[in-house]
Design an enzyme around this catalytic site. Sequence first.
Site, mmCIF file in Angstrom:
data_model
loop_
_atom_site.group_PDB
_atom_site.id
_atom_site.type_symbol
_atom_site.label_atom_id
_atom_site.label_comp_id
_atom_site.label_asym_id
_atom_site.label_seq_id
_atom_site.Cartn_x
_atom_site.Cartn_y
_atom_site.Cartn_z
ATOM 1 N N GLU A 434 0.830 -1.185 0.000
ATOM 2 C CA GLU A 434 0.000 0.000 0.000
ATOM 3 C C GLU A 434 0.876 1.251 0.000
ATOM 4 O O GLU A 434 1.763 1.403 0.831
ATOM 5 C CB GLU A 434 -0.882 -0.004 1.255
ATOM 6 C CG GLU A 434 -1.708 1.233 1.390
ATOM 7 C CD GLU A 434 -2.145 1.478 2.848
ATOM 8 O OE1 GLU A 434 -1.712 0.719 3.736
ATOM 9 O OE2 GLU A 434 -2.895 2.426 3.056
ATOM 10 N N ASP A 507 -0.622 -1.358 6.064
ATOM 11 C CA ASP A 507 -0.495 -0.881 7.441
ATOM 12 C C ASP A 507 -1.453 -1.610 8.365
ATOM 13 O O ASP A 507 -2.479 -2.129 7.937
ATOM 14 C CB ASP A 507 -0.816 0.620 7.496
ATOM 15 C CG ASP A 507 0.310 1.439 6.898
ATOM 16 O OD1 ASP A 507 1.427 0.890 6.790
ATOM 17 O OD2 ASP A 507 0.061 2.604 6.540
ATOM 18 N N ASP A 509 -3.452 -0.392 10.351
ATOM 19 C CA ASP A 509 -4.531 0.488 10.833
ATOM 20 C C ASP A 509 -5.817 0.263 10.030
ATOM 21 O O ASP A 509 -5.886 -0.639 9.198
ATOM 22 C CB ASP A 509 -4.092 1.950 10.767
ATOM 23 C CG ASP A 509 -3.710 2.348 9.349
ATOM 24 O OD1 ASP A 509 -3.929 1.530 8.415
ATOM 25 O OD2 ASP A 509 -3.181 3.446 9.160
ATOM 26 N N ASP A 511 -7.276 2.021 7.660
ATOM 27 C CA ASP A 511 -7.124 2.179 6.211
ATOM 28 C C ASP A 511 -6.459 0.962 5.594
ATOM 29 O O ASP A 511 -6.877 0.470 4.550
ATOM 30 C CB ASP A 511 -6.266 3.410 5.902
ATOM 31 C CG ASP A 511 -7.121 4.660 5.811
ATOM 32 O OD1 ASP A 511 -8.365 4.522 5.899
ATOM 33 O OD2 ASP A 511 -6.535 5.754 5.665
#
Length: 643
Positions: A434, A507, A509, A511
């Site tokens: 990403e 990641d 998180d 997102d």
Amino acid sequence: MTQTADSYSAEDIQVLEGLEAVRKRPGMYIGSTGPTGLHHLVYEVVDNAVDEAMAGHCTQIEVEILEDGACEVRDNGRGIPVGTHHQYENLSAAEVVLTVLHAGGKFGGDGYKVSGGLHGVGVSVVNALSSKVEVEIQRDGKLHFMSFKDGGEPDQKLVVTGETSEDTTGTTVRFWPDIKIFKEGIDFRANTLLERFQMMAFLNKGLEITFIDNRNTGKNKKTSYKYDGGIKDFVQHVNTSKEALFETVGFFQDQDDEQEVEIAFQWNTGFNSDGIHSFANGISTTEGGMHEQGFRTALTRIVNKYARDNGQLNKSDDGLQGEDIREGLTAIISVRLREPQFEGQTKSKLGNVSIKSLVEKATGEHLRDWLEENPKEAKLITQKAVQAARARIAARTARDATRRKSALDGAGLPGKLTDCSSKDPEESELYIVEGNSAGGSAKDARDPRTMAILPIRGKILNVERSRIDKMLNNTEVQALISAIGAGFGEEFDLEKIRYHKIVLLADADVDGSHIRTLLLTFLYRQMKELVLNGHVYIAQPPLFSTEVKKSKIYLKDEHARELFLKENPKHKADFGRLKGLGEMNADELWDTTMDPEKRTLLKVTVEQASIADEVFSKLMGEDVESRKTFIQTNAKDVRFLDI
Ligand code: 0RA
């Protein structure tokens, strides 16, 4: 008086030799000694109880994971027979069931309505692979007990321990999987079991299956499945998070002397054209087979005929293709037959030719009648198929354009791809990363011989909500398809994949997890075989970092942090929570996440494609509310992932 096994007869020895064979080659009986094999033990016992339900003698099955990790399965079936077995004069029938291979519940001879299939290896296999097994049987007004240890050695011969009313019957099997066999661990995964129990409850109308988890992780968690509508409820469930094209769920069933079929179906407004889920004797046939073929053939013929007869297709129009008609279709096909032949790469393709003609004939007659009786629904179905046919033609144009374009891009590879030098797919890995900056670090960190990097920017298009023609205009999607190199959709060819490991690196998180689900959905919908054959992995970047004597160390997860604190009780420095991959430099990224010697990759597996279908729709579909709830409640636990 209790009778203990202090002397072995010739029969006992023969029996133990049989179980010893299972312990020597467990893979031959349960597939593997990894998590999949471990869970097969539970399925084996539950399947026996389901057999009782199918024979009309059992309405409730309860599965409980005990605090110490044992699994207990209780049913209210007839109870394993307790009398002397006709072939083994020294043994009770119950002991034979628990210690003789393939002695299962199969000496009733209840016609074809006995299951079998993949899991019909018998409870004796569970005994062979457990360090301890306890069995309680309620039958003939009495309570009975027997136990085994160390892979089937009798510990306590069958004894009467009490009384019960004449009409209370049932079996309880409690087993402790043997860690000497399941070296990777003997921890059952609740979601894996739940998915299967839910599927079994759908396929066995009215049967209640309850799961209770008493381990610390799921303290007294209880889940029950019972569906009075059977596979009609299954279809409704798969379509919950989709927008149904009409309210009704269609249903029909048929049989001949040897076999039977039940089919439930409903269309939704979505564009997915592989919503057909099939089962043979309660076992999921992910690779399809003769039953699916029979259904598809008849479906295409009947809907085309209906569309022509009712003026939705003109004489001069081309016919509707199968995929046009299947767009948005959710269907469950469940067949039961005497000797199912499981074929294909994952032994999940039904090979019996005879079932094709039954399903084709049944669908031909019943679907025709159903369309006649439900003209409003029939009109919606044919209209949708006509639109899908138009989109298919538009997509062909777009696809040709994509092909021409990639032909211009040098070797057909996307410009953003940093390829590996090895040309051997088996050792090659594609990291889908990403963001461009993380992509940069990964590029510096990688082993250039075997690791290729493809940075993906922003959110790739939500494939669940767009038709293929629109999808193909998306550059991220184009890059993915050409990097993997094996096409997509119906044309996807597993033989052509350029990498055997596709690793998603995002990641830790919200997102990141969104991107990951988008990618997974894309791969599952458009390159399903890639997922089914275990080529898709999720990288595990560390969650925490801290400093020890001025050097930075990374900790994988909460568990690793706790361990670290235990070993270094004097540590007071902070633990930073890593937000992005970008926080690590190339060396750190290599050390923590990419180095094959040290990394942990999660392999993506789909236990039950039909249930996964619903989950994907929930995640990606039209229904924003259910998506929100799902992501909030499951943010950390990515379902259908296994290690
Ligand atoms: C052998 C024969 C019969 C039932 C079973 C075994 C049986 C096995 C298991 C395992 C778990 N639960 C079970 N319930 C039943 C037929 C019994 C009869 O004919 O009365």
